[in-house]
Structures are given as structure tokens and as C-alpha cells.
Design a protein around this motif. Structure first.
Motif, PDB file in Angstrom:
ATOM      1  N   ILE A  85      30.995  43.040  46.636  1.00 44.84           N
ATOM      2  CA  ILE A  85      31.446  43.645  48.015  1.00 44.84           C
ATOM      3  C   ILE A  85      31.553  45.143  47.785  1.00 44.84           C
ATOM      4  CG2 ILE A  85      33.563  43.776  49.328  1.00 44.84           C
ATOM      5  CD1 ILE A  85      33.975  40.657  48.797  1.00 44.84           C
ATOM      6  N   VAL A  86      31.878  45.635  46.532  1.00 38.04           N
ATOM      7  CA  VAL A  86      31.907  47.003  46.120  1.00 38.04           C
ATOM      8  C   VAL A  86      30.748  47.745  46.565  1.00 38.04           C
ATOM      9  CG1 VAL A  86      32.156  48.844  44.542  1.00 38.04           C
ATOM     10  CG2 VAL A  86      33.967  47.066  44.467  1.00 38.04           C
ATOM     11  N   SER A  87      29.656  47.105  46.339  1.00 41.36           N
ATOM     12  CA  SER A  87      28.245  47.430  46.664  1.00 41.36           C
ATOM     13  C   SER A  87      28.100  47.712  48.027  1.00 41.36           C
ATOM     14  CB  SER A  87      27.171  46.720  46.093  1.00 41.36           C
ATOM     15  OG  SER A  87      26.945  45.433  46.871  1.00 41.36           O
ATOM     16  N   ILE A  88      28.690  47.217  48.772  1.00 41.65           N
ATOM     17  CA  ILE A  88      28.515  47.349  50.238  1.00 41.65           C
ATOM     18  C   ILE A  88      29.592  48.449  50.975  1.00 41.65           C
ATOM     19  CG2 ILE A  88      28.698  46.357  52.596  1.00 41.65           C
ATOM     20  CD1 ILE A  88      27.321  43.898  51.713  1.00 41.65           C
ATOM     21  N   VAL A  89      31.004  48.102  50.431  1.00 42.32           N
ATOM     22  CA  VAL A  89      31.899  48.940  51.179  1.00 42.32           C
ATOM     23  C   VAL A  89      32.381  50.109  50.398  1.00 42.32           C
ATOM     24  CG1 VAL A  89      32.557  47.138  52.723  1.00 42.32           C
ATOM     25  CG2 VAL A  89      33.806  47.152  50.558  1.00 42.32           C
ATOM     26  N   GLY A  90      32.260  50.035  48.904  1.00 41.04           N
ATOM     27  CA  GLY A  90      32.478  51.222  48.243  1.00 41.04           C
ATOM     28  C   GLY A  90      33.826  51.074  47.468  1.00 41.04           C
ATOM     29  N   TRP A  91      34.601  49.949  47.693  1.00 42.30           N
ATOM     30  CA  TRP A  91      35.709  49.797  46.911  1.00 42.30           C
ATOM     31  C   TRP A  91      36.098  48.147  46.721  1.00 42.30           C
ATOM     32  CZ3 TRP A  91      36.072  52.570  51.290  1.00 42.30           C
ATOM     33  CH2 TRP A  91      36.492  52.198  52.347  1.00 42.30           C
ATOM     34  N   SER A  92      37.197  47.771  45.949  1.00 43.21           N
ATOM     35  CA  SER A  92      37.689  46.507  45.857  1.00 43.21           C
ATOM     36  C   SER A  92      38.425  46.230  47.139  1.00 43.21           C
ATOM     37  CB  SER A  92      38.173  46.229  44.560  1.00 43.21           C
ATOM     38  OG  SER A  92      38.823  45.318  44.531  1.00 43.21           O
ATOM     39  N   LYS A  93      38.587  44.808  47.287  1.00 40.00           N
ATOM     40  CA  LYS A  93      39.408  44.220  48.331  1.00 40.00           C
ATOM     41  C   LYS A  93      40.224  43.141  47.568  1.00 40.00           C
ATOM     42  CE  LYS A  93      36.364  44.727  51.965  1.00 40.00           C
ATOM     43  NZ  LYS A  93      36.129  43.956  53.328  1.00 40.00           N
ATOM     44  N   SER A  94      41.117  42.562  48.348  1.00 41.21           N
ATOM     45  CA  SER A  94      41.911  41.533  47.881  1.00 41.21           C
ATOM     46  C   SER A  94      41.379  40.267  48.435  1.00 41.21           C
ATOM     47  CB  SER A  94      43.602  41.653  48.307  1.00 41.21           C
ATOM     48  OG  SER A  94      44.020  42.862  47.971  1.00 41.21           O
ATOM     49  N   SER A  95      41.604  39.178  47.447  1.00 39.40           N
ATOM     50  CA  SER A  95      41.117  37.886  47.949  1.00 39.40           C
ATOM     51  C   SER A  95      42.067  36.915  48.890  1.00 39.40           C
ATOM     52  CB  SER A  95      40.991  36.702  46.771  1.00 39.40           C
ATOM     53  OG  SER A  95      40.102  37.230  45.755  1.00 39.40           O
ATOM     54  N   VAL A  96      41.691  36.760  49.841  1.00 43.41           N
ATOM     55  CA  VAL A  96      42.557  35.934  50.923  1.00 43.41           C
ATOM     56  C   VAL A  96      42.431  34.613  51.057  1.00 43.41           C
ATOM     57  CG1 VAL A  96      43.252  38.111  52.378  1.00 43.41           C
ATOM     58  CG2 VAL A  96      41.242  36.653  52.739  1.00 43.41           C
ATOM     59  N   ASP A  97      41.161  34.114  50.344  1.00 42.32           N
ATOM     60  CA  ASP A  97      40.732  32.789  50.315  1.00 42.32           C
ATOM     61  C   ASP A  97      39.910  32.518  49.105  1.00 42.32           C
ATOM     62  OD1 ASP A  97      40.569  29.944  51.197  1.00 42.32           O
ATOM     63  OD2 ASP A  97      38.655  30.338  52.403  1.00 42.32           O
ATOM     64  N   PHE A  98      40.043  31.894  48.147  1.00 40.39           N
ATOM     65  CA  PHE A  98      39.143  31.565  47.259  1.00 40.39           C
ATOM     66  C   PHE A  98      39.075  30.344  46.665  1.00 40.39           C
ATOM     67  CE2 PHE A  98      39.010  33.079  42.493  1.00 40.39           C
ATOM     68  CZ  PHE A  98      37.752  33.126  42.265  1.00 40.39           C
ATOM     69  N   ASN A  99      37.744  29.610  46.625  1.00 39.54           N
ATOM     70  CA  ASN A  99      37.572  28.226  46.470  1.00 39.54           C
ATOM     71  C   ASN A  99      36.593  28.184  45.307  1.00 39.54           C
ATOM     72  OD1 ASN A  99      39.312  26.878  48.496  1.00 39.54           O
ATOM     73  ND2 ASN A  99      37.975  28.106  49.961  1.00 39.54           N
ATOM     74  N   ILE A 100      37.025  27.486  44.221  1.00 41.75           N
ATOM     75  CA  ILE A 100      35.959  27.260  43.167  1.00 41.75           C
ATOM     76  C   ILE A 100      35.479  25.668  43.139  1.00 41.75           C
ATOM     77  CG2 ILE A 100      35.175  27.624  40.946  1.00 41.75           C
ATOM     78  CD1 ILE A 100      37.082  29.809  40.651  1.00 41.75           C
ATOM     79  N   SER A 101      34.206  25.330  43.208  1.00 40.91           N
ATOM     80  CA  SER A 101      33.833  24.145  42.676  1.00 40.91           C
ATOM     81  C   SER A 101      33.155  24.102  41.062  1.00 40.91           C
ATOM     82  CB  SER A 101      32.716  23.581  43.790  1.00 40.91           C
ATOM     83  OG  SER A 101      33.237  23.564  44.886  1.00 40.91           O
ATOM     84  N   TYR A 102      33.661  23.344  40.250  1.00 39.39           N
ATOM     85  CA  TYR A 102      33.241  23.303  38.880  1.00 39.39           C
ATOM     86  C   TYR A 102      32.364  21.998  38.820  1.00 39.39           C
ATOM     87  CZ  TYR A 102      36.830  26.466  38.076  1.00 39.39           C
ATOM     88  OH  TYR A 102      37.571  27.570  37.827  1.00 39.39           O
ATOM     89  N   PHE A 103      31.206  22.128  38.375  1.00 44.66           N
ATOM     90  CA  PHE A 103      30.225  21.245  38.240  1.00 44.66           C
ATOM     91  C   PHE A 103      29.637  20.723  36.855  1.00 44.66           C
ATOM     92  CE2 PHE A 103      29.131  23.563  41.943  1.00 44.66           C
ATOM     93  CZ  PHE A 103      29.213  22.524  43.035  1.00 44.66           C
ATOM     94  N   SER A 104      30.002  21.655  35.728  1.00 45.02           N
ATOM     95  CA  SER A 104      29.854  21.230  34.389  1.00 45.02           C
ATOM     96  C   SER A 104      30.594  22.134  33.413  1.00 45.02           C
ATOM     97  CB  SER A 104      28.134  21.320  34.051  1.00 45.02           C
ATOM     98  OG  SER A 104      27.822  22.420  33.979  1.00 45.02           O
ATOM     99  N   THR A 105      30.656  21.928  32.389  1.00 46.14           N
ATOM    100  CA  THR A 105      31.164  22.996  31.330  1.00 46.14           C
ATOM    101  C   THR A 105      30.298  23.622  30.612  1.00 46.14           C
ATOM    102  OG1 THR A 105      31.194  21.063  29.593  1.00 46.14           O
ATOM    103  CG2 THR A 105      33.089  21.155  31.082  1.00 46.14           C
ATOM    104  N   VAL A 106      30.699  24.595  30.065  1.00 45.02           N
ATOM    105  CA  VAL A 106      29.924  25.643  29.034  1.00 45.02           C
ATOM    106  C   VAL A 106      30.818  25.788  27.789  1.00 45.02           C
ATOM    107  CG1 VAL A 106      29.055  28.078  28.963  1.00 45.02           C
ATOM    108  CG2 VAL A 106      28.963  27.101  31.255  1.00 45.02           C
TER     109      VAL A 106
END
Length: 161
Positions: A85-106
Motif C-alpha cells: 500500500i505504501v507503494s501506491i499512497v506513500g505511507w502506511s495505514k492501519s489494518s481495520v480488517d485482517f484475515n489469514i488462512s494458514y494452509f501448511s507449516t514452514v
């Protein structure tokens, strides 16, 4: 400085514990956690709306079974998404919705690629997707989807939601 270069510098500054002054009020402890999770990340490609990184999972980020700790992985996913997102708007933002799906381990000492792509940007909201893949096989390890918001006035972007 282009959007991709700004995103690369932003992410590398966190990973290398160089201070960043973006008007946020993150605690020193949270910044230390980010630095710990990102230390060693390498930016392979960075362009407007996209960033690709390589990361070898260090022992310090392992859970009790010798896998990359999911909390540390979530921190990396969050920051790579923010860098896109920084690459488009020039600064960082705050997460308002964050979902992660985990499929395997490392396992520790395995190499992964982390790719963040901005899906859209409109007004104060941006949407980003981050994929973590094993370097050799391309197997997806995790996929994060985020909505991020800013309270700053943003320049117009070409992408739309």
C-alpha cells in the motif's frame, strides 16, 4: 522516489530497526516485535501496487515444534501488505480488517516468498492480499487479506474498488 522504491525502503527500515516517523504512535515494544519478525527479509521486487520478498525462517521465530510461529508470520504478512500500500499512497495505514488462512507449516531454515498485491484503493480504504509460498515448490503456506485505512488525505490512485 517511485512508489516501489518507497515501499522497499519502508519495509527495509522496519527490518533493519531504522526509525520511521509516520505520525503513528506505535509503542517501542511493538516496533521491536516488528523488527524481530522482519529481520532478514529481502525485497526482490517492488513496484507500484506490488512487492515480492524472500525470507529464510530463523530459529528465533520457531514455535515449540520447530515451525515458523504463526504470530510472527502474521506480523510479516501485515507489514508486507502495508508495504504494498505504501507503494501506491506513500505511507502506511492501519489494518481495520485482517484475515489469514494458514494452509501448511514452514520449518526453520526453509525459504519462503511473500508477495503483497494491492487489490484496490478508494478514498481512505485500501485492500491488499499477501501470499506466503515455499520457495522451491511454490506451495501456499498462508494467505492474508486486509483492509487498511488512513485518516490522511490521499492522492488519487488509478486502481478502484
Amino acid at each position: 522516489m517511485g512508489g516501489g522504491e518507497a515501499a522497499k525502503r519502508w519495509l527495509e527500515n522496519i527490518a533493519n530497526d531504522r526509525s520511521r516517523d509516520e505520525g503513528n504512535c506505535q509503542s517501542r515494544e511493538f516496533k521491536a516485535l516488528e523488527q524481530l519478525a522482519l529481520s532478514g527479509i529481502q525485497v526482490l521486487q517492488s513496484e507500484t501496487g506490488r512487492i515480492l520478498c524472500s525470507f529464510v525462517v530463523p530459529k528465533r521465530l520457531a514455535d515449540r515444534d520447530g515451525n515458523w510461529h504463526m504470530g510472527a508470520m502474521a506480523t510479516v504478512i501485515d507489514d508486507v501488505g502495508a508495504a504494498a500500500i505504501v507503494s501506491i499512497v506513500g505511507w502506511s495505514k492501519s489494518s481495520v480488517d485482517f484475515n489469514i488462512s494458514y494452509f501448511s507449516t514452514v520449518m526453520i531454515d526453509e525459504e519462503v516468498e511473500i508477495e503483497g498485491r494491492v487489490l484496490g484503493h478508494k478514498g481512505k480504504l485500501s485492500s491488499v492480499i499477501v501470499e506466503v509460498r515455499k520457495k522451491g515448490s511454490g506451495q501456499i503456506v498462508a494467505m492474508g487479506k486486509q483492509w487498511m485505512k488512513t485518516t490522511f488525505h490521499l492522492a488519487r490512485s488509478k486502481s478502484k474498488l
